[in-house]
Each structure stands twice: as C-alpha cells, then as structure tokens.
Write an enzyme that holds these catalytic residues in place. Sequence first.
Site, mmCIF file in Angstrom:
data_model
loop_
_atom_site.group_PDB
_atom_site.id
_atom_site.type_symbol
_atom_site.label_atom_id
_atom_site.label_comp_id
_atom_site.label_asym_id
_atom_site.label_seq_id
_atom_site.Cartn_x
_atom_site.Cartn_y
_atom_site.Cartn_z
ATOM 1 N N HIS A 214 0.473 -1.286 0.103
ATOM 2 C CA HIS A 214 -0.419 -0.233 -0.166
ATOM 3 C C HIS A 214 0.799 1.433 -0.499
ATOM 4 C CE1 HIS A 214 -3.665 -1.603 0.392
ATOM 5 N NE2 HIS A 214 -3.222 -2.398 1.265
ATOM 6 N N LYS B 83 -8.381 13.507 5.624
ATOM 7 C CA LYS B 83 -7.785 11.863 5.428
ATOM 8 C C LYS B 83 -6.521 12.297 6.543
ATOM 9 C CE LYS B 83 -7.514 12.611 1.222
ATOM 10 N NZ LYS B 83 -7.193 11.792 0.378
ATOM 11 N N ARG B 84 -5.789 10.671 6.757
ATOM 12 C CA ARG B 84 -4.928 10.863 7.581
ATOM 13 C C ARG B 84 -3.857 11.999 7.274
ATOM 14 N NH1 ARG B 84 -0.044 7.821 7.125
ATOM 15 N NH2 ARG B 84 -1.048 7.689 5.514
ATOM 16 N N LYS C 274 0.198 13.884 1.714
ATOM 17 C CA LYS C 274 -0.884 14.242 1.818
ATOM 18 C C LYS C 274 -1.544 15.814 1.044
ATOM 19 C CE LYS C 274 -2.335 10.030 3.691
ATOM 20 N NZ LYS C 274 -3.141 9.543 2.538
ATOM 21 N N THR D 129 -8.959 6.020 -1.450
ATOM 22 C CA THR D 129 -9.899 5.283 -1.745
ATOM 23 C C THR D 129 -10.904 6.831 -1.666
ATOM 24 O OG1 THR D 129 -10.174 3.987 0.442
ATOM 25 C CG2 THR D 129 -9.667 3.256 -1.337
ATOM 26 N N LYS E 193 -15.001 7.512 -3.335
ATOM 27 C CA LYS E 193 -16.536 8.378 -2.435
ATOM 28 C C LYS E 193 -16.860 9.401 -2.722
ATOM 29 C CE LYS E 193 -14.268 5.224 1.353
ATOM 30 N NZ LYS E 193 -12.994 5.380 2.578
#
Length: 825
Positions: free
Chosen positions: A372, A563-564, A569, A671, A675
């Site tokens: 991942h 998100k985290r 990110k 993901t 969504k």
Amino acid sequence: MHLDTADQKSEDMKIMPRPAPRANDAESIGNEILDKLSYSIGKDPVVAKDHDWLAATILALRDRIIDRWMESTRAAYKADAKRVYYLSLEFLIGRLLRDALSNLELSGAFQAALAKLGVKLDLVEELEADAALGNGGLGRLAACFMESMASLDIPAYGYGIRYDHGLFRQKIVDGWQMELPEDWLENGNPWEFQRREAAYEVGFGGTVTNDTSGRRHWQPAEKILAMGCDTPMVGWRGRRVNTLRLWTARAIDPIRLDAFNSGDYAGALGDSNRAEIITRVLYPSDSTPAGQELRLRQEFFFTSASLQDIIRRHMQHFKDIRLLAGKVAVQLNDTHPAIAVAELMRLLMDNHGLDWDEAWDITRAVTAYTNHTLLPEALESWPVHLFEHLLPRHMQIVYGINAKLIVDAQKLPQCSAEFLASVSLIDEHGARRVRMGQLAFAGSHSINGVSALHTSLMKESVFKNLDALYPGRINNKTNGVTPRRWLLGVNPGLMHLLRECIGDKVLDDANALIEAKPMAMDAGFRDRFATVKHGNKVALANLIAQRMGLHVDPAAMFDVHVKRIHEYKRQLLNILETIALYQTIRAHPERSWAPRVKIFAGKAAASYHQAKLIIKLVNDVAGVVNNDPDIRGLLKVVFIPNYNVSLAEVIVPAADLSEQISTAGMEASGTGNMKFALNGALTIGTLDGANVEILEHVGAENIAIFGMTAAEVEQRRRDGYDPRAVIAATPDLQGVLDALASGVFSRNDPARYQPIVGSLLGSDWFMVAADFAAYAAAQRDVDAIWHKKADWTARTIHNTVSMGWFSSDRTIRDYAREIWNVPTG
C-alpha cells in the site's frame, strides 16, 4: 460439538434441526425487540433509554444475521470450499446497524416496528459506537473488502486485533491536537461473540534447540493467550455472512497468587498487564525502543494466532496439511502481517514435520501480499537484535529464506554487490535491520499494487530488483469502495434519484450507473441532483454548528480535505493556498469570488510533530479568517475534530470539491477520492494513485488535474531542486510565508511556524512550493466553473455515473480470479 460458526462439520450439520425462518413484518420484529429489551437488557419499556433500544434492536437484528451466518458456514463446509483469509492490522468497520439493516433489506421493517414503540430508528442509530479499529484508508479498504467478499459469496475470514481503545480520540485544544483514549467498548459490543474455544498460545523470546533428528524446537520464555471474538460481516441482500475474527490478549495465568498474598498486588498482575497491553491501542508510538517492541509484538501476536486458527480449521476438515494451498488463500493487507511468511514456515516445519522445500512451496502458494505504500518507513523494518530477541526461531527462518534468495540472485547475469544488497532481507546499511517488505515479497506468489500508477512505480523503485529476481509476481488490483455503504448508505436521496432514472439494477451492479450519463444534459435531473446535494450540505452545516459553534453557508462551495494528516498528503499546500486566497480577497473585494468553506479533518500520528503543527496552522488560520468581517463571509475554514467513519458518512455526500493533492508518486491509490466522486464531487488533484484512473473514467473536463507527474517529481529531485528560487518567483507564496514568519497567524508566538517555513525553504521534499502556482491556478479554474451552476452540476453528475468501475466488488472479483483462485457469485 459446539455451534461455533467457524467450526461446524458438514456431517454434524445433517442431524441438527434448522430453525424456522423468522418473520420480518413490523409487528413480529417489534415483539422481538420488546423481548430483547426485557430479557437480554433487563429493562421495562417504560423506563428504557435510547441506548437500551439500540441494544435491543441490534440483538433482534443479530438473530436474523446468525441464521444466515450458520447457513453460510454450513454451505462452505458442504462444498469443501477454498477459503480466503484476510490479515489486516486495521478494520475500520464503523457503525454496523445501519449497514446490516440495509444489506438485509430490513430498514423499513425495523423503522416501522420501532415507530410503533414510539422510538425513532435514526436517533437510535446515531448512538452506536464507531469501532476504533483503524486509522484511515487501509482499514476502511479492509472493511469494504469484507463486505464485498460476503456480497460475492466468497467464504472468507478477516483477522485482526480487537483493540480496547484502538486509535486515539482526537480533541482540539487551542488549535492543538490532543490524544485521548477512544472508549468505543465502554458500553460493550452487542455485535461480537467471544470464542473461548478459539484460543491459542503465542510465544515470545526464549531459545531454540535441536532434537536428534535435526528438527528445531522453539521454547518461548513468555507465552500469552490469544482469544477470538467474532463479528458477522453481512453481504448485500444477505447472500452470505462471513466472519471478522479479532484477537484479544490474555495472560495464561491471570494473577500470581503467591505475589498477591505476599502483598505485591501490582506484581501479582504484572503478567496480565504485560499481555493485555498488546491489544490496548492501535499503532503505539514507535519513537522509543519500548514502542517498537510493542508494535512488533502486536503484529506477531495477531498473525500467529490467525495462522494457528487457519491450520487448525484446515486440519479439522481436510486432515492433510499438504492440501493447504488448495484450500487456503492468505492475503496480507500491507506489510504489518509480513511475519506470516516466517510463522507459516515455522508451523509447517516444526509443528507438522514438513521439510524446508515443501514448507516453502506451500507458504508461497498460500500467501499473497498487497503493498500500500512506496514510503520506506511504511514498509517496516526491525532491528535484528530486537527481532532475534522476541522471535529467535523466526530469525533463523528469515536467515534461511535470505540464503536461498541470495543464491537465486547470484544466478542472474546482472547480479552485483549493489543488487544483492537491494534484494536482501537484511539491511546492512548502518544498524542491521530485517526488511519486512522484502520478506513479504519473497514469501508470496502474488504481490499487488493498488492502482495502475502505484504498481508501475513498485516495479521501478522499491521492488525493482526483486521484480527482476522473481518476475511475474507483481500485478495490479486497483482499489474500490462498496457502493452499498458509500452511496446507498450515506446518500439515500441520490440513490433514490438514480433508481428512478435507471432502475433497481443499480443496487446490484454499480456498472449500471453509466446508463444515467445522458441525464447530465437534462435540466430537470440536474436540478433534482443539486437539490439532493444541497440537503446533504445542510446536514453537514448543522453538524458543524452543533459541534463547533460555527455557522457556514450551505450555498457556498464545500471544499473538502479529509484524510490522515501527513506531509505527503499536502494539507499544508491546501492551507497555504487558503491563506493566499484570503489575502487576495482582502486586497480585491471587487472581484466575483466563489464563496468557499474549506473543510479539514484527520488525525496526525501522536509523535509526528510537523503534522500536528499543520493541524495547529489550519486552526490558527480559521481563527483569523472566520472572524474577519472584511471578507464578508466569502471564505470560512473549518477543522472538524476526531475524524472517523461516521463523520465521513456525513462529509462525503456533502462535498462539492474533493482535495486529492498528494505529491505525485507518493499516494498508492486512495479510496476517499472514489467515495467523493461517487457522491458527486469534483476532484482537484495530482496525477497520483487512483486519480490517474479516475481521470480516465470521468474525462479530463470533469476533474481538475494540476502539478507535476511522478516522473517529473523524481527528475526535479535528481536535477537539484531549489525551492528558494521557486518561492522567490511566486509572489503569492512568498507573501504567505512572510505572513507566517511575521506571526500574522500566531500573534502570541511569532516563531511558531518557523519549522514549516524552514522546511519549504530547505529541501521542500514534498514539492509544496513547486506545485503551489499550478494548484492556485487550478483552484481559480474551479471558481469559474462554480459560477456556471448548470455546468458544475453536469460535471458532478458525470463523476457519479462514471464511478461504477471503482466498486470494491470489481476489485474483489479481480483478486478472486487472478490471485486466490476462488469462484465468485
């Protein structure tokens, strides 16, 4: 013979009476709920509270699930079916009541039953605890996969840890993240079943001896007990119910009476505390030696218990260990359970008497590994001394696997000292470490990435030489999300609209969504689509007002980044551009601005100081922007604390713009991007992870792509990237950094954001400065689309109807066909 759903034998089932099907009319369900309330909860309806009704409702529904659970297990045994075992350190399952009611098509019946009792189902559902069994996408993916495997009638088990507290509960105090214990089990868990008979000893430390035949015997210095707790995982329309088995740790002797009787009360419970700490908290900080040891103990604990359970079940039914590969598929969800390779070898050789070569062939045939991440720290490695201290027998096996691997490598014409060092399971650079990613690769017949880009980068970077050594093992399985929860469950209004348009087939096949594509040109459909979105935004606005006392306008663009919190990110890129936007709105009030609400949520690892500083920056910016009357409410900034599945279920359907802006080449898939698009949000993002495939499916005109590609990022790093020059040539960014450095957003501590400014002026490893101008330009393009409401809505419709391919059903079918070799329904 006990009636454990995991262990029934088909021959025993023939003589067991089958219960009559339960009635599913509202009156019968209501009577059962009252029965549970009285005889299981011990409450009179007159004094019952909402949480009592919740427990009674779950128990009444659970009885119906158990009937199907039993049937599913009987069918698997009768068919001698091969089973899939999914090992994951995280299962972010969220609340289960609403999901199970929907999948069993009982929502209406239960709602009517409770209404007759004067109880509102939606209020009861909101009281259910959100299981704290994961952190982000990894755990939510595991939950989606469990639901899809049941929906596709694949006999499967999920294996993980039943964390007492799981990931921490996040509280924001003066803008800073504070970590508090999560209390999701405070009122018990009516979904789970303790399996006392499913208990296994897991050892640590000790010595390894040889008997006269040369067979190895591990004699652990410490043993603890792993006890299983089962939760049913319900597939769509109740087609199948699979099992999520989570392990909890217990001491073999819960109390030392000699110590207790001598007055050493703390010492008397020492063994019990040492054992139980393994399953207390998800991801204990590994910044200390003690934290590293606990993390490794967790990973081995659940992996060993799971493999012992798998082999016990196999031997009980099929008798012959040599048949294992034909009846068992073990999927490692990321690197955390990589120790399974060595543990399975140990069990096959030491417990079942197989020789090395036969055990190795079976291990590789059984095991498959999903990678991942390309981040080296997430691939995990353990100091050799720690690994050998805790798992001495496994260290021997790792050395044995490595010796075979080195022999194989030396046969290649391109073999060199550098090549050998890169493929070795032991990292010799500095302190020697065991590389868990390499171990998982060597011991698996399949290694899959989770997006097309990620898989290609695996071959070019972290596993380049292992791919040359063992070609053909790497394959791609792009992630997906279950449309049952992430469309039907979270956005019933939109699903109702789609069903009116294309029929009920969309409930069973997400690919049918594409049939609604022509409706993007229908003005009436666009208006109804926009009305559904507005209602979802009102719900989120109400949540923000209730939790934070901040009022936001549902008519504004909801620009969402949840998100985290991690530097790759790039929440930092988002908030820096937000500051630039704020400064420009103040300087140019005459322009036609698109009103925005910038919504952030996510947790930073407890020891990740830079990520926690980014959270503080978001909150400090919010404090300034939200209280500035000069910008006339055109911009709001919100950080919603304690992001979890239940919060995501409110945010996702309300989003207008989905921020997927990771540094290209660093996000494996994502993901959340799926969504949000499925629920009618436009994506602004880099060509990273599954964004690449989303672009292919929705079309370039329906997504806002910006910034460097993964290849360009790598090339720029090789060429010698100078962020100072980039910043000097980007006036808006320079102005933002000047404001940070001067304390505009930290009046009481002007130096607070020096670490952030310094990181950008220094290496800027995550290319925030390099992509800033392109990101800001893309945001202004988004503004222009927002002003054209019909155009905006048409594009959002294109996103929703183009996302059928990203169903986790498609992903699981690919796994089943190409990796596990099991049929799907």
